[in-house]
Design a protein around this motif. Structure first.
Motif, PDB file in Angstrom:
ATOM      1  N   PHE A  31       2.844   5.019   9.768  1.00  0.00           N
ATOM      2  CA  PHE A  31       2.576   4.956   8.332  1.00  0.00           C
ATOM      3  C   PHE A  31       1.138   5.376   8.086  1.00  0.00           C
ATOM      4  O   PHE A  31       0.231   4.801   8.678  1.00  0.00           O
ATOM      5  CB  PHE A  31       2.801   3.534   7.813  1.00  0.00           C
ATOM      6  CG  PHE A  31       4.233   3.107   7.899  1.00  0.00           C
ATOM      7  CD1 PHE A  31       5.084   3.293   6.830  1.00  0.00           C
ATOM      8  CD2 PHE A  31       4.738   2.535   9.056  1.00  0.00           C
ATOM      9  CE1 PHE A  31       6.408   2.920   6.912  1.00  0.00           C
ATOM     10  CE2 PHE A  31       6.062   2.159   9.141  1.00  0.00           C
ATOM     11  CZ  PHE A  31       6.900   2.353   8.063  1.00  0.00           C
ATOM     12  N   GLN A  49       0.833  -1.187   0.000  1.00  0.00           N
ATOM     13  CA  GLN A  49       0.000   0.000   0.000  1.00  0.00           C
ATOM     14  C   GLN A  49       0.875   1.247   0.000  1.00  0.00           C
ATOM     15  O   GLN A  49       1.864   1.317   0.705  1.00  0.00           O
ATOM     16  CB  GLN A  49      -0.995   0.019   1.171  1.00  0.00           C
ATOM     17  CG  GLN A  49      -0.428  -0.491   2.460  1.00  0.00           C
ATOM     18  CD  GLN A  49      -1.462  -0.663   3.559  1.00  0.00           C
ATOM     19  OE1 GLN A  49      -1.093  -1.004   4.636  1.00  0.00           O
ATOM     20  NE2 GLN A  49      -2.738  -0.415   3.315  1.00  0.00           N
ATOM     21  N   GLU A  50       0.484   2.194  -0.842  1.00  0.00           N
ATOM     22  CA  GLU A  50       1.153   3.497  -0.868  1.00  0.00           C
ATOM     23  C   GLU A  50       1.056   4.079   0.530  1.00  0.00           C
ATOM     24  O   GLU A  50       0.000   4.026   1.158  1.00  0.00           O
ATOM     25  CB  GLU A  50       0.426   4.438  -1.833  1.00  0.00           C
ATOM     26  CG  GLU A  50       0.723   4.206  -3.283  1.00  0.00           C
ATOM     27  CD  GLU A  50       1.941   4.980  -3.761  1.00  0.00           C
ATOM     28  OE1 GLU A  50       2.149   6.110  -3.286  1.00  0.00           O
ATOM     29  OE2 GLU A  50       2.669   4.432  -4.600  1.00  0.00           O
ATOM     30  N   SER A  51       2.138   4.643   0.996  1.00  0.00           N
ATOM     31  CA  SER A  51       2.143   5.058   2.385  1.00  0.00           C
ATOM     32  C   SER A  51       3.142   6.192   2.599  1.00  0.00           C
ATOM     33  O   SER A  51       4.080   6.346   1.823  1.00  0.00           O
ATOM     34  CB  SER A  51       2.555   3.852   3.233  1.00  0.00           C
ATOM     35  OG  SER A  51       2.007   3.930   4.492  1.00  0.00           O
ATOM     36  N   VAL A  52       2.899   6.980   3.618  1.00  0.00           N
ATOM     37  CA  VAL A  52       3.872   8.000   3.999  1.00  0.00           C
ATOM     38  C   VAL A  52       4.397   7.630   5.380  1.00  0.00           C
ATOM     39  O   VAL A  52       3.611   7.353   6.284  1.00  0.00           O
ATOM     40  CB  VAL A  52       3.234   9.403   4.062  1.00  0.00           C
ATOM     41  CG1 VAL A  52       4.273  10.447   4.374  1.00  0.00           C
ATOM     42  CG2 VAL A  52       2.533   9.711   2.763  1.00  0.00           C
ATOM     43  N   MET A  53       5.726   7.592   5.503  1.00  0.00           N
ATOM     44  CA  MET A  53       6.306   7.216   6.785  1.00  0.00           C
ATOM     45  C   MET A  53       6.704   8.471   7.561  1.00  0.00           C
ATOM     46  O   MET A  53       7.369   9.359   7.024  1.00  0.00           O
ATOM     47  CB  MET A  53       7.534   6.346   6.561  1.00  0.00           C
ATOM     48  CG  MET A  53       8.253   5.989   7.843  1.00  0.00           C
ATOM     49  SD  MET A  53       9.613   4.844   7.576  1.00  0.00           S
ATOM     50  CE  MET A  53      10.814   5.900   6.786  1.00  0.00           C
ATOM     51  N   HIS A 111      -2.145   3.311   8.575  1.00  0.00           N
ATOM     52  CA  HIS A 111      -1.787   1.996   8.060  1.00  0.00           C
ATOM     53  C   HIS A 111      -1.114   1.158   9.118  1.00  0.00           C
ATOM     54  O   HIS A 111      -1.450   0.007   9.315  1.00  0.00           O
ATOM     55  CB  HIS A 111      -0.861   2.133   6.844  1.00  0.00           C
ATOM     56  CG  HIS A 111      -1.564   2.569   5.608  1.00  0.00           C
ATOM     57  ND1 HIS A 111      -0.909   3.078   4.528  1.00  0.00           N
ATOM     58  CD2 HIS A 111      -2.873   2.601   5.306  1.00  0.00           C
ATOM     59  CE1 HIS A 111      -1.778   3.377   3.592  1.00  0.00           C
ATOM     60  NE2 HIS A 111      -2.973   3.113   4.042  1.00  0.00           N
ATOM     61  N   LEU A 112      -0.119   1.750   9.765  1.00  0.00           N
ATOM     62  CA  LEU A 112       0.656   0.973  10.724  1.00  0.00           C
ATOM     63  C   LEU A 112       1.306   1.930  11.722  1.00  0.00           C
ATOM     64  O   LEU A 112       1.763   3.003  11.332  1.00  0.00           O
ATOM     65  CB  LEU A 112       1.741   0.193   9.969  1.00  0.00           C
ATOM     66  CG  LEU A 112       2.679  -0.683  10.793  1.00  0.00           C
ATOM     67  CD1 LEU A 112       1.930  -1.899  11.322  1.00  0.00           C
ATOM     68  CD2 LEU A 112       3.862  -1.128   9.952  1.00  0.00           C
TER      69      LEU A 112
END
Lengths: 79, 494
Positions: free
Chosen positions: B470, B433-437, B460-461
């Protein structure tokens, strides 16, 4: 913003990969064989997650499949 | 190490779809209709009867119980009838008749004094009463055709064969379109292909724009494969609903067409009906349905407006999914699956063999027996086409030979089903999945941002130990703004 700012936040874009730990080890192995800008892992997050560059997602999928195919054995069809 | 869980393989989404009732596509359509829609379909007696048949037994019993009564259904009566606690709130009691409420057979709860009651819809009451007593003038059960003495009449078997052949030829065409050297005979009519295309069951792989597909070049999609593995009645309703949606998009009245489906569902096999009297102004729908095998017409009959419903139509609303199967139950049960993955299929039906060919490595073919084997290569090829392990398993289950029932359950040996699930898992080992950390130093800021992301439904996480977060790219800006505000607040606090 100083380096010692305790409230500093760093953001990075990518694709979060969720997988089992065996598959993750293969991904790390694939990444280790690549150099410089070809490397795709941004951050090894934990046992089952890894953040990679989004443009490499399809490439990673296919190379993982290839790697896995090398390790599967079909019964001899003549049997 | 994260191990896949097989403890409850039946809970997968694909299995849930397969286990649903055969009228699920119809139910999904009906659930989204307003009350005015029901008012107009309940003018057809046949629709009232069919909707009644689709209700669960307890609900049906209650509707019939109040149908001839002058009293409305009171919540006290309902609770006494179902043996529920009489102190229960009327809303809770309503759950029992929820399916009938959803179909607007009972109108919403009202109260007179301290008595709560559900009035029965007047249109429905009149319609069902007429259906049961044979009154009413709407001809919704079909007007028999005034047949001349020398008109030829096909037998029930001939009608069944006709319906079966027409329907199976469409399915066969779909199956073979996925093969390179498949059978190419008997292409369905363009209108049928167009519907298959519009419903997403088939697509033109060379059509980049997605707007002008070549009907000759259509090939089956993963949705189409899933459709093939459904049981017959589900397929029929699904096609009818796609047809209805297409008509609706062109501004036609869905209620009239749906009433026509219900009327067909109440007709008798072997009887001929008059198109103009049964369905005034709707002959074009009959023309379309003829191409799917729902109705049969002779050359002469077409001119004179005579038509015969086939078994595909007459079993639409029989409620019992078992009874509606075109083939007898024994005919469908032809598969023996051994623990060594060998499959013996006692069938000579081309369609069944073509479907098996999707995921079975067929080795030997006798006139009435096909022997093959589930191997990794073929199953994986099927999975690449979009067929899930759950669908293969449910197909094998529903077609298992009676002999397979002599063993202790489950019918299919766990070693085979587990292997299918493993192959399926192997296919999607990576979830992406596209994600920003976001990386944090401050625990305080991390916790607050995590809660904010959760509120925005974009988390997400979250890894508290590493202070990593995330989030979905869609909420990135919102989260960035939030963090900036918080930073100002927190720094100001030092």
């Amino acid at each position: 913003m100083s380096y010692h700012d305790p409230y500093q936040v760093k953001a990075s874009n990518g694709t979060l990969i969720t997988c089992d730990s065996a598959a993750k080890q293969i991904l790390i192995h694939l990444d280790a064989q690549r150099d410089g800008p070809q490397k795709f892992i941004i951050r090894d997050v934990d046992d089952t997650h890894v953040l990679i560059k989004s443009i490499y997602v399809d490439m990673v999928r296919t190379s993982l499949q290839e790697e896995l195919e090398k390790n599967t054995y079909d019964q001899d069809p003549a049997l | 190490m994260v191990l896949p869980s097989f403890s409850n393989p039946g809970a997968g989404p694909a299995d849930a779809v397969v286990a649903a009732s055969p009228t699920a596509p119809l139910d999904a359509f009906l659930d989204n209709q307003p009350q005015t829609f029901y008012e107009s379909i309940y003018r057809s007696e046949a629709a009232c009867l069919c909707i009644l048949r689709l209700l669960p037994p307890v609900c049906r019993q209650i509707v019939l119980h109040v149908l001839w009564s002058h009293q409305t259904l009171k919540s006290a009566d309902l609770k006494a009838f179902c043996g529920m606690d009489e102190r229960l709130a009327p809303d809770a009691a309503e759950e029992v008749i929820r399916p009938a409420r959803d179909r607007h057979i009972f109108l919403s709860l009202n109260h007179k004094g301290n008595k709560f009651q559900w009035p029965l819809s007047d249109t429905f009451k009149r319609g069902l009463r007429n259906a049961l007593t044979g009154l009413g003038t709407s001809n919704s059960f079909g007007a028999p055709y005034a047949r001349g003495p020398r008109d030829e009449v096909p037998t029930a078997e001939a009608l069944t064969d006709y319906g079966e052949d027409t329907w199976e030829s469409i399915l066969k065409y779909m199956v073979s379109s996925g093969l390179t050297n498949g059978y190419r005979g008997g292409r369905p009519r363009n209108s049928v292909l167009l519907l298959l295309y519009q419903s997403g069951l088939m697509a033109d792989p060379y059509d980049r724009s997605g707007h002008n597909p070549k009907l000759e070049a259509l090939t089956i999609t993963s949705k189409g494969f899933q459709f093939l593995l459904e049981d017959r009645q589900t397929q029929l309703w699904q096609i009818l609903m796609y047809y209805l949606a297409g008509k609706q998009a062109r501004g036609e009245n869905a209620a009239d067409i749906l009433s026509l489906f219900f009327s067909l569902g109440c007709m008798q096999l072997g009887q001929d009906y008059s198109a103009s009297e049964s369905f005034p102004h709707m002959e074009n729908v009959l023309d379309d349905l003829e191409q799917y095998g729902f109705v049969y017409r002779t050359e002469m009959g077409r001119e004179r407006g005579q038509f015969f419903p086939t078994h595909l139509s007459t079993t639409l609303c029989s409620g019992e999914s078992g009874a509606s199967r075109s083939q007898s139950a024994d005919d469908k049960r032809f598969l023996i699956l051994e623990t060594n993955y060998k499959i013996y299929a006692y069938t000579s039906n081309d369609l069944e063999i073509a479907i098996l060919n999707l995921f079975v490595n067929i080795r030997i073919r006798y006139p009435n027996l096909v022997v093959g084997r589930l191997d990794r290569r073929h199953v994986k090829a099927a999975m690449d086409k979009g067929i899930a392990a759950g669908q293969i398993i449910s197909y094998l289950n529903s077609h298992a030979h009676p002999q397979m029932y002599n063993h202790p359950p489950p019918i299919l040996h766990p070693s085979v089903t587990d292997q299918l699930h493993l192959w399926d898992k192997e296919r999607n080992r990576l979830g992406a999945q596209e994600s920003v950390m976001f990386e944090f130093f401050s625990r305080e800021l991390f916790d607050e941002t995590r809660d904010e992301a959760e509120r925005n439904a974009g988390l997400h996480l979250a890894l508290p130990a590493k202070k990593l977060l995330f989030v979905d790219p869609n909420v990135r800006e919102a989260i960035k703004d939030f963090i900036k505000d918080k930073q100002v607040q927190l720094r100001g606090g030092i």
